[in-house]
Design an enzyme around this catalytic site. Structure first.
Site, PDB file in Angstrom:
ATOM      1  N   LEU A  11       0.834  -1.206   0.000  1.00  0.00           N
ATOM      2  CA  LEU A  11       0.000   0.000   0.000  1.00  0.00           C
ATOM      3  C   LEU A  11       0.872   1.261   0.000  1.00  0.00           C
ATOM      4  O   LEU A  11       0.615   2.210  -0.753  1.00  0.00           O
ATOM      5  CB  LEU A  11      -0.925   0.006   1.236  1.00  0.00           C
ATOM      6  CG  LEU A  11      -1.755   1.261   1.439  1.00  0.00           C
ATOM      7  CD1 LEU A  11      -2.739   1.476   0.285  1.00  0.00           C
ATOM      8  CD2 LEU A  11      -2.523   1.200   2.765  1.00  0.00           C
ATOM      9  N   TYR A  59       3.034  -5.342  10.875  1.00  0.00           N
ATOM     10  CA  TYR A  59       3.347  -6.771  10.805  1.00  0.00           C
ATOM     11  C   TYR A  59       2.157  -7.409  10.100  1.00  0.00           C
ATOM     12  O   TYR A  59       1.039  -7.407  10.629  1.00  0.00           O
ATOM     13  CB  TYR A  59       3.525  -7.348  12.216  1.00  0.00           C
ATOM     14  CG  TYR A  59       3.856  -8.821  12.210  1.00  0.00           C
ATOM     15  CD1 TYR A  59       5.164  -9.267  12.412  1.00  0.00           C
ATOM     16  CD2 TYR A  59       2.869  -9.776  11.970  1.00  0.00           C
ATOM     17  CE1 TYR A  59       5.472 -10.623  12.373  1.00  0.00           C
ATOM     18  CE2 TYR A  59       3.175 -11.126  11.921  1.00  0.00           C
ATOM     19  CZ  TYR A  59       4.471 -11.541  12.129  1.00  0.00           C
ATOM     20  OH  TYR A  59       4.767 -12.877  12.089  1.00  0.00           O
ATOM     21  N   ASP A 100     -10.197  -5.647   8.462  1.00  0.00           N
ATOM     22  CA  ASP A 100     -11.480  -6.310   8.738  1.00  0.00           C
ATOM     23  C   ASP A 100     -11.295  -7.449   9.755  1.00  0.00           C
ATOM     24  O   ASP A 100     -12.271  -7.917  10.335  1.00  0.00           O
ATOM     25  CB  ASP A 100     -12.090  -6.868   7.445  1.00  0.00           C
ATOM     26  CG  ASP A 100     -11.172  -7.859   6.739  1.00  0.00           C
ATOM     27  OD1 ASP A 100      -9.941  -7.659   6.783  1.00  0.00           O
ATOM     28  OD2 ASP A 100     -11.673  -8.842   6.157  1.00  0.00           O
ATOM     29  N   TYR A 126      -3.036 -11.888  14.490  1.00  0.00           N
ATOM     30  CA  TYR A 126      -2.879 -10.684  13.683  1.00  0.00           C
ATOM     31  C   TYR A 126      -4.026  -9.701  13.963  1.00  0.00           C
ATOM     32  O   TYR A 126      -3.797  -8.518  14.232  1.00  0.00           O
ATOM     33  CB  TYR A 126      -2.843 -11.075  12.201  1.00  0.00           C
ATOM     34  CG  TYR A 126      -2.989  -9.930  11.232  1.00  0.00           C
ATOM     35  CD1 TYR A 126      -1.925  -9.038  11.009  1.00  0.00           C
ATOM     36  CD2 TYR A 126      -4.179  -9.717  10.527  1.00  0.00           C
ATOM     37  CE1 TYR A 126      -2.062  -7.988  10.115  1.00  0.00           C
ATOM     38  CE2 TYR A 126      -4.319  -8.676   9.634  1.00  0.00           C
ATOM     39  CZ  TYR A 126      -3.266  -7.813   9.425  1.00  0.00           C
ATOM     40  OH  TYR A 126      -3.402  -6.766   8.545  1.00  0.00           O
ATOM     41  N   LYS A 130      -3.773  -5.990  15.667  1.00  0.00           N
ATOM     42  CA  LYS A 130      -4.228  -4.786  14.957  1.00  0.00           C
ATOM     43  C   LYS A 130      -5.277  -4.042  15.783  1.00  0.00           C
ATOM     44  O   LYS A 130      -5.270  -2.807  15.843  1.00  0.00           O
ATOM     45  CB  LYS A 130      -4.801  -5.148  13.584  1.00  0.00           C
ATOM     46  CG  LYS A 130      -3.802  -5.674  12.577  1.00  0.00           C
ATOM     47  CD  LYS A 130      -2.795  -4.656  12.103  1.00  0.00           C
ATOM     48  CE  LYS A 130      -3.370  -3.608  11.194  1.00  0.00           C
ATOM     49  NZ  LYS A 130      -2.318  -2.674  10.698  1.00  0.00           N
TER      50      LYS A 130
HETATM   51  N1  LIG Z   1      -2.541  -6.927   2.798  1.00  0.00           N
HETATM   52  C1  LIG Z   1      -3.816  -7.000   3.126  1.00  0.00           C
HETATM   53  O1  LIG Z   1      -4.597  -7.763   2.559  1.00  0.00           O
HETATM   54  C2  LIG Z   1      -4.352  -6.115   4.228  1.00  0.00           C
HETATM   55  C3  LIG Z   1      -5.696  -6.248   4.590  1.00  0.00           C
HETATM   56  C4  LIG Z   1      -6.210  -5.415   5.594  1.00  0.00           C
HETATM   57  C5  LIG Z   1      -5.384  -4.485   6.205  1.00  0.00           C
HETATM   58  N2  LIG Z   1      -4.079  -4.400   5.860  1.00  0.00           N
HETATM   59  C6  LIG Z   1      -3.233  -3.414   6.549  1.00  0.00           C
HETATM   60  O2  LIG Z   1      -2.825  -2.456   5.589  1.00  0.00           O
HETATM   61  C7  LIG Z   1      -1.517  -1.960   5.896  1.00  0.00           C
HETATM   62  C8  LIG Z   1      -0.644  -2.104   4.679  1.00  0.00           C
HETATM   63  O3  LIG Z   1      -0.605  -3.476   4.288  1.00  0.00           O
HETATM   64  P1  LIG Z   1       0.403  -4.010   3.184  1.00  0.00           P
HETATM   65  O4  LIG Z   1      -0.148  -5.286   2.677  1.00  0.00           O
HETATM   66  O5  LIG Z   1       0.743  -2.908   2.237  1.00  0.00           O
HETATM   67  O6  LIG Z   1       1.662  -4.346   4.101  1.00  0.00           O
HETATM   68  P2  LIG Z   1       3.145  -4.752   3.680  1.00  0.00           P
HETATM   69  O7  LIG Z   1       3.256  -4.876   2.198  1.00  0.00           O
HETATM   70  O8  LIG Z   1       3.529  -5.901   4.538  1.00  0.00           O
HETATM   71  O9  LIG Z   1       3.963  -3.456   4.105  1.00  0.00           O
HETATM   72  C9  LIG Z   1       4.258  -3.149   5.430  1.00  0.00           C
HETATM   73  C10 LIG Z   1       5.599  -2.454   5.459  1.00  0.00           C
HETATM   74  O10 LIG Z   1       5.941  -2.179   6.837  1.00  0.00           O
HETATM   75  C11 LIG Z   1       7.293  -2.553   7.023  1.00  0.00           C
HETATM   76  N3  LIG Z   1       7.573  -2.820   8.443  1.00  0.00           N
HETATM   77  C12 LIG Z   1       7.449  -3.991   9.110  1.00  0.00           C
HETATM   78  N4  LIG Z   1       7.858  -3.852  10.374  1.00  0.00           N
HETATM   79  C13 LIG Z   1       8.236  -2.554  10.532  1.00  0.00           C
HETATM   80  C14 LIG Z   1       8.760  -1.809  11.613  1.00  0.00           C
HETATM   81  N5  LIG Z   1       8.995  -2.378  12.795  1.00  0.00           N
HETATM   82  N6  LIG Z   1       9.037  -0.503  11.423  1.00  0.00           N
HETATM   83  C15 LIG Z   1       8.827   0.084  10.214  1.00  0.00           C
HETATM   84  N7  LIG Z   1       8.342  -0.584   9.150  1.00  0.00           N
HETATM   85  C16 LIG Z   1       8.045  -1.887   9.301  1.00  0.00           C
HETATM   86  C17 LIG Z   1       7.422  -3.799   6.180  1.00  0.00           C
HETATM   87  O11 LIG Z   1       8.754  -4.178   5.975  1.00  0.00           O
HETATM   88  P3  LIG Z   1       9.088  -5.735   5.678  1.00  0.00           P
HETATM   89  O12 LIG Z   1       8.265  -6.124   4.495  1.00  0.00           O
HETATM   90  O13 LIG Z   1      10.541  -5.735   5.437  1.00  0.00           O
HETATM   91  O14 LIG Z   1       8.657  -6.490   6.903  1.00  0.00           O
HETATM   92  C18 LIG Z   1       6.723  -3.333   4.900  1.00  0.00           C
HETATM   93  O15 LIG Z   1       7.568  -2.594   4.064  1.00  0.00           O
HETATM   94  C19 LIG Z   1      -1.051  -2.765   7.117  1.00  0.00           C
HETATM   95  O16 LIG Z   1      -1.307  -2.013   8.267  1.00  0.00           O
HETATM   96  C20 LIG Z   1      -1.959  -3.984   7.121  1.00  0.00           C
HETATM   97  O17 LIG Z   1      -2.139  -4.484   8.419  1.00  0.00           O
HETATM   98  C21 LIG Z   1      -3.541  -5.196   4.886  1.00  0.00           C
END
Ligand SMILES: NC(=O)c1ccc[n+]([C@@H]2O[C@H](COP(=O)([O-])OP(=O)(O)OC[C@H]3O[C@@H](n4cnc5c(N)ncnc54)[C@H](OP(=O)(O)O)[C@@H]3O)[C@@H](O)[C@H]2O)c1
Length: 303
Positions: A11, A59, A100, A126, A130
């Site tokens: 994102l 995470y 969600d 998870y 959250k």
């Molecule tokens: N993906 C989904 O389907 C989904 C659904 C609902 C909500 N969300 C929420 O939407 C948000 C974005 O999701 P996403 O899928 O784009 O996540 P993502 O691709 O996993 O990106 C998260 C980023 O945060 C970094 N990160 C991890 N630990 C960290 C720390 N301690 N300090 C600073 N940065 C850190 C990660 O690095 P590394 O990759 O190196 O760990 C990664 O670059 C998250 O809050 C997630 O919970 C996601």
């Protein structure tokens, strides 16, 4: 003016694209500024004039979290608390992304979509971590926008669409869960909504839900991906794949998933005067962009 945390994630990548495109002033950080470490956050942010923080970090390994409980909470609860405390200290408005999975989703297909103030009850680590992050924000900071989203798919990251495209290439039969329903979300659409909050200089703080419109199951989603990808030539003409529906119980995962976790978008549409696309329209857009990207790569043109 804006600090985007988690810019290397799926994102975050698209949010940064928008920030750049709109010519906004921003700073970015990802894992190198560990949100679990308050001092690291403060060191990065202290001399900068920041009005908004967008937190796309987290995470996000849903199954791994069942074993890495401490790490999931260190980032999704304590890390988020650190960001909220820093925001409160510097009078920064925070936009944070949640999920969600704060709901149990133990309702039947066709149930009423979850509203922002419905009872939460996460059924995996998870989701619990959250939800704990959301609670930390509410305690520390009034100026917060917590956006719960679901089934995120973006061009820069691992997601269901890429998994399906890979499986369609490798296998002749692909089995997909048919008894979990939700709404896919294109990261570009969510990024647009985040930017709208900032560009409107909104002070309508609180919890919001954002996904694409429409409801589908993973099975129906995979079939639509197949049909659209085939039409665009992203799957070879002579490759036929038999997509078969299976039940959740036949596809065991470490973390339990909500069965029906559709989120109501009425509040965000009303407050931000937003129009949200249907998931299949956004999917088409995703696949078109993917096709364009691949064609550019093949012809050696850099976009
Ligand atoms: N993906 C989904 O389907 C989904 C659904 C609902 C909500 N969300 C929420 O939407 C948000 C974005 O999701 P996403 O899928 O784009 O996540 P993502 O691709 O996993 O990106 C998260 C980023 O945060 C970094 N990160 C991890 N630990 C960290 C720390 N301690 N300090 C600073 N940065 C850190 C990660 O690095 P590394 O990759 O190196 O760990 C990664 O670059 C998250 O809050 C997630 O919970 C996601």
């Amino acid at each position: 003016m804006i600090w985007l945390i988690g810019n290397k994630g799926m994102l975050g990548n698209d949010v940064e694209k928008f920030l750049k495109e709109r010519g906004l002033t921003y700073w970015v950080s990802d894992k190198e500024v560990d949100i679990g470490d308050y001092k690291a956050l403060e060191k990065f942010g202290k001399d900068k004039k920041i009005k908004w923080i967008i937190n796309c970090s987290g995470y996000t390994k849903v199954d791994k979290a069942e074993e890495e409980i401490d790490e999931a909470f260190r980032i999704n609860k304590n890390g988020v608390r650190n960001i909220a405390l820093f925001s409160a200290k510097k009078q920064i408005r925070l936009i944070h992304i949640s999920t969600d999975y704060v709901f149990d989703g133990q309702q039947e297909r066709g149930a009423v979509a979850y509203k922002e103030d419905d009872k939460t009850n996460p059924i995996n680590i998870y989701g619990k971590s959250k939800l704990a992050g959301e609670e930390e924000i509410k305690k520390a900071l009034k100026e917060n926008f917590i956006i719960r989203t679901a089934w995120l798919c973006g061009l820069q990251g691992n997601n269901f669409i890429y998994t399906m495209l890979r499986l369609f290439k490798e296998r002749d039969v692909v089995k997909v869960v048919e008894d979990q329903w939700g709404s896919p979300t294109y990261t570009m659409d969510l990024a647009g909504a985040i930017l709208k909050i900032i560009e409107d200089d909104s002070v309508s703080c609180g919890v919001y839900h954002f996904t694409n419109e429409g409801v589908t199951s993973w099975y129906e989603f995979s079939r639509t991906i197949y049909k659209k990808a085939k039409k665009l030539g992203l799957i070879e003409d002579n490759k036929k794949v038999d997509i078969q529906p299976i039940k959740t119980k036949d596809y065991p995962t470490a973390a339990r998933r909500p069965r029906y976790s559709v989120l109501s978008k009425e509040k965000i549409k009303r407050e931000l005067d937003l129009k949200i696309r249907n998931w299949d329209e956004s999917l088409k857009d995703f696949l078109n962009s993917l096709k364009e990207e691949r064609e550019c790569l093949e012809s050696g043109v850099k976009k």
